[in-house]
Every structure is written in C-alpha cells, then in structure tokens.
Design a protein around this motif. Structure first.
Motif, PDB file in Angstrom:
ATOM      1  N   THR A 190       0.836  -1.201   0.000  1.00 13.09           N
ATOM      2  CA  THR A 190       0.000   0.000   0.000  1.00 13.09           C
ATOM      3  C   THR A 190       0.871   1.252   0.000  1.00 13.09           C
ATOM      4  O   THR A 190       0.577   2.233  -0.696  1.00 13.09           O
ATOM      5  N   LEU A 191       1.966   1.217   0.746  1.00 13.74           N
ATOM      6  CA  LEU A 191       2.888   2.360   0.734  1.00 13.74           C
ATOM      7  C   LEU A 191       3.474   2.573  -0.665  1.00 13.74           C
ATOM      8  O   LEU A 191       3.636   3.712  -1.113  1.00 13.74           O
ATOM      9  N   HIS A 192       3.777   1.478  -1.359  1.00 11.03           N
ATOM     10  CA  HIS A 192       4.243   1.613  -2.750  1.00 11.03           C
ATOM     11  C   HIS A 192       3.179   2.293  -3.612  1.00 11.03           C
ATOM     12  O   HIS A 192       3.497   3.138  -4.446  1.00 11.03           O
ATOM     13  N   LEU A 193       1.917   1.921  -3.421  1.00  7.55           N
ATOM     14  CA  LEU A 193       0.844   2.553  -4.194  1.00  7.55           C
ATOM     15  C   LEU A 193       0.791   4.058  -3.947  1.00  7.55           C
ATOM     16  O   LEU A 193       0.356   4.819  -4.818  1.00  7.55           O
ATOM     17  N   LEU A 194       1.225   4.480  -2.775  1.00  7.63           N
ATOM     18  CA  LEU A 194       1.203   5.897  -2.407  1.00  7.63           C
ATOM     19  C   LEU A 194       2.501   6.619  -2.759  1.00  7.63           C
ATOM     20  O   LEU A 194       2.685   7.778  -2.399  1.00  7.63           O
ATOM     21  N   GLY A 195       3.407   5.922  -3.461  1.00 11.54           N
ATOM     22  CA  GLY A 195       4.616   6.571  -3.949  1.00 11.54           C
ATOM     23  C   GLY A 195       5.867   6.352  -3.125  1.00 11.54           C
ATOM     24  O   GLY A 195       6.939   6.852  -3.473  1.00 11.54           O
ATOM     25  N   PHE A 196       5.758   5.598  -2.035  1.00 21.28           N
ATOM     26  CA  PHE A 196       6.950   5.309  -1.245  1.00 21.28           C
ATOM     27  C   PHE A 196       7.762   4.229  -1.937  1.00 21.28           C
ATOM     28  O   PHE A 196       7.217   3.367  -2.631  1.00 21.28           O
ATOM     29  N   ASP A 197       9.085   4.287  -1.742  1.00 17.92           N
ATOM     30  CA  ASP A 197       9.944   3.293  -2.369  1.00 17.92           C
ATOM     31  C   ASP A 197      11.150   3.026  -1.482  1.00 17.92           C
ATOM     32  O   ASP A 197      11.336   3.691  -0.463  1.00 17.92           O
ATOM     33  N   HIS A 198      11.965   2.079  -1.891  1.00 13.67           N
ATOM     34  CA  HIS A 198      13.148   1.710  -1.113  1.00 13.67           C
ATOM     35  C   HIS A 198      14.329   1.457  -2.035  1.00 13.67           C
ATOM     36  O   HIS A 198      15.150   0.584  -1.780  1.00 13.67           O
ATOM     37  N   ILE A 199      14.409   2.267  -3.098  1.00 12.32           N
ATOM     38  CA  ILE A 199      15.494   2.096  -4.069  1.00 12.32           C
ATOM     39  C   ILE A 199      16.834   2.524  -3.472  1.00 12.32           C
ATOM     40  O   ILE A 199      17.830   1.837  -3.612  1.00 12.32           O
ATOM     41  N   ASN A 200      16.867   3.690  -2.806  1.00  8.82           N
ATOM     42  CA  ASN A 200      18.116   4.104  -2.165  1.00  8.82           C
ATOM     43  C   ASN A 200      17.963   4.018  -0.653  1.00  8.82           C
ATOM     44  O   ASN A 200      16.867   3.823  -0.119  1.00  8.82           O
ATOM     45  N   ASP A 201      19.073   4.168   0.055  1.00 10.63           N
ATOM     46  CA  ASP A 201      19.083   3.972   1.511  1.00 10.63           C
ATOM     47  C   ASP A 201      18.158   4.939   2.248  1.00 10.63           C
ATOM     48  O   ASP A 201      17.481   4.537   3.194  1.00 10.63           O
ATOM     49  N   ASP A 202      18.141   6.215   1.837  1.00 10.13           N
ATOM     50  CA  ASP A 202      17.282   7.194   2.513  1.00 10.13           C
ATOM     51  C   ASP A 202      15.807   6.836   2.363  1.00 10.13           C
ATOM     52  O   ASP A 202      15.043   6.908   3.328  1.00 10.13           O
ATOM     53  N   GLU A 203      15.400   6.466   1.131  1.00 12.97           N
ATOM     54  CA  GLU A 203      14.011   6.069   0.894  1.00 12.97           C
ATOM     55  C   GLU A 203      13.670   4.822   1.692  1.00 12.97           C
ATOM     56  O   GLU A 203      12.594   4.717   2.272  1.00 12.97           O
ATOM     57  N   ALA A 204      14.585   3.852   1.703  1.00 12.10           N
ATOM     58  CA  ALA A 204      14.350   2.599   2.424  1.00 12.10           C
ATOM     59  C   ALA A 204      14.187   2.868   3.911  1.00 12.10           C
ATOM     60  O   ALA A 204      13.281   2.315   4.559  1.00 12.10           O
ATOM     61  N   GLU A 205      15.030   3.747   4.456  1.00 10.36           N
ATOM     62  CA  GLU A 205      14.943   4.063   5.878  1.00 10.36           C
ATOM     63  C   GLU A 205      13.600   4.716   6.219  1.00 10.36           C
ATOM     64  O   GLU A 205      12.954   4.351   7.200  1.00 10.36           O
ATOM     65  N   GLU A 206      13.156   5.647   5.379  1.00 11.66           N
ATOM     66  CA  GLU A 206      11.877   6.326   5.611  1.00 11.66           C
ATOM     67  C   GLU A 206      10.711   5.339   5.516  1.00 11.66           C
ATOM     68  O   GLU A 206       9.815   5.328   6.370  1.00 11.66           O
ATOM     69  N   MET A 207      10.738   4.498   4.480  1.00 13.21           N
ATOM     70  CA  MET A 207       9.640   3.554   4.273  1.00 13.21           C
ATOM     71  C   MET A 207       9.595   2.514   5.396  1.00 13.21           C
ATOM     72  O   MET A 207       8.526   2.197   5.921  1.00 13.21           O
ATOM     73  N   GLU A 208      10.734   1.988   5.787  1.00 17.13           N
ATOM     74  CA  GLU A 208      10.780   0.978   6.843  1.00 17.13           C
ATOM     75  C   GLU A 208      10.329   1.559   8.182  1.00 17.13           C
ATOM     76  O   GLU A 208       9.633   0.886   8.951  1.00 17.13           O
TER      77      GLU A 208
END
Length: 152
Positions: free
Chosen positions: A114-132
């Motif tokens: 669901t977070l992916h549907l809302l535009g969250f991702d984990h491609i780089n470390d900063d994005e992954a940290e925020e999403m996790e």
C-alpha cells in the motif's frame, strides 16, 4: 474518510486472511496518511506471481507482493490507488523461514504494498529508511512486531 478494498482470491489455500483483515491493514495505512482511496488486492499462486514479476519487473521468479499504482488522469475524480498482487505461497514460505506469525507477515506485505501505491519506495538507503520506519510505526499500531528485526 473513504476507504474501499476489493479482494480477489484467485486461489484456495489454508490460512488466507479474510477480507476484513485486508481492509484493516489498508485502512491503517490510509488513515495514518490521511488519504482516501480504493485498493484492489488479488491473492495468487506462484505461477501467476512469476508471470507478472517477469513481465513487469524482468524477474523470472514469484515474489511476495507486486504493486501497480493507478495513475489518475488529470481532472478525473477517481480515488483508485491501484492494485496489489500477493503470492500466498511466497508469503507463507517467508513467514516460516523468518519465524514470523503468518497473519503478521501478510499484514506487513499489505502495508508495504500500500505504501508503494502511495509513492513510497526503497530504491536508495534514505528512501528505504523512511519507508521501513513508516512500516514499523503502522505495524506497531496493529500490535505487530518490527518485521525488520531478526527475531520479529
């Protein structure tokens, strides 16, 4: 707040979550982020997951969850966020391997997708940290342990 979840069971398997579980998990994400929306969840077998993963991600193997965000054309009043395709076999295998409660792992996959549907991702470390961090917070609201801890 308007939240709708349509669940399609393309397989029969033991211990699948109920529609109400899926609605609770999606709803937890959307309420926290103050988003209205509709999500379609399709529960599939390994063959369907592998075919979709190969076609859309170039990876010829089944995967736990695939997210297909819906791009709403400008000016069209639609709240469809997109589709999640979840492979029951992969989720069950991962839960067993990671020694997690099956229903908790399902919840994690739904929150993650669901977070992916809302535009969250984990491609780089900063994005992954925020999403996790967001996943941990949302799952804690559901009384589910941190899925990224080895002993979760």
């Amino acid at each position: 707040m308007s939240i709708a979840v349509d669940v399609q069971y393309a397989i029969e398997a033991p211990d699948l979550p109920r529609d109400a579980d899926f609605t609770l998990w999606v709803g937890t994400v959307l309420k926290e982020l103050k988003v209205d929306g509709e999500v379609c969840i399709r529960v599939v077998d390994a063959d369907e997951s592998q075919a979709l993963n190969a076609e859309y991600r170039g990876k010829d193997k089944p995967t736990n969850v695939l997210s297909f965000p819906f791009e709403v054309p400008p000016g069209v009043p639609v709240t469809l966020l997109g589709d999640l395709v979840i492979c029951a076999e992969v989720v069950a295998r991962e839960a067993e391997e990671q020694q997690k409660a099956l229903l908790h792992h399902w919840a994690h996959m739904v929150v993650h997708g669901t977070l992916h549907l809302l535009g969250f991702d984990h491609i780089n470390d900063d994005e992954a940290e925020e999403m996790e961090a967001l996943e941990r917070n949302l799952l804690a609201r559901l009384d589910i342990a941190d899925p990224y801890q080895a002993d979760a």
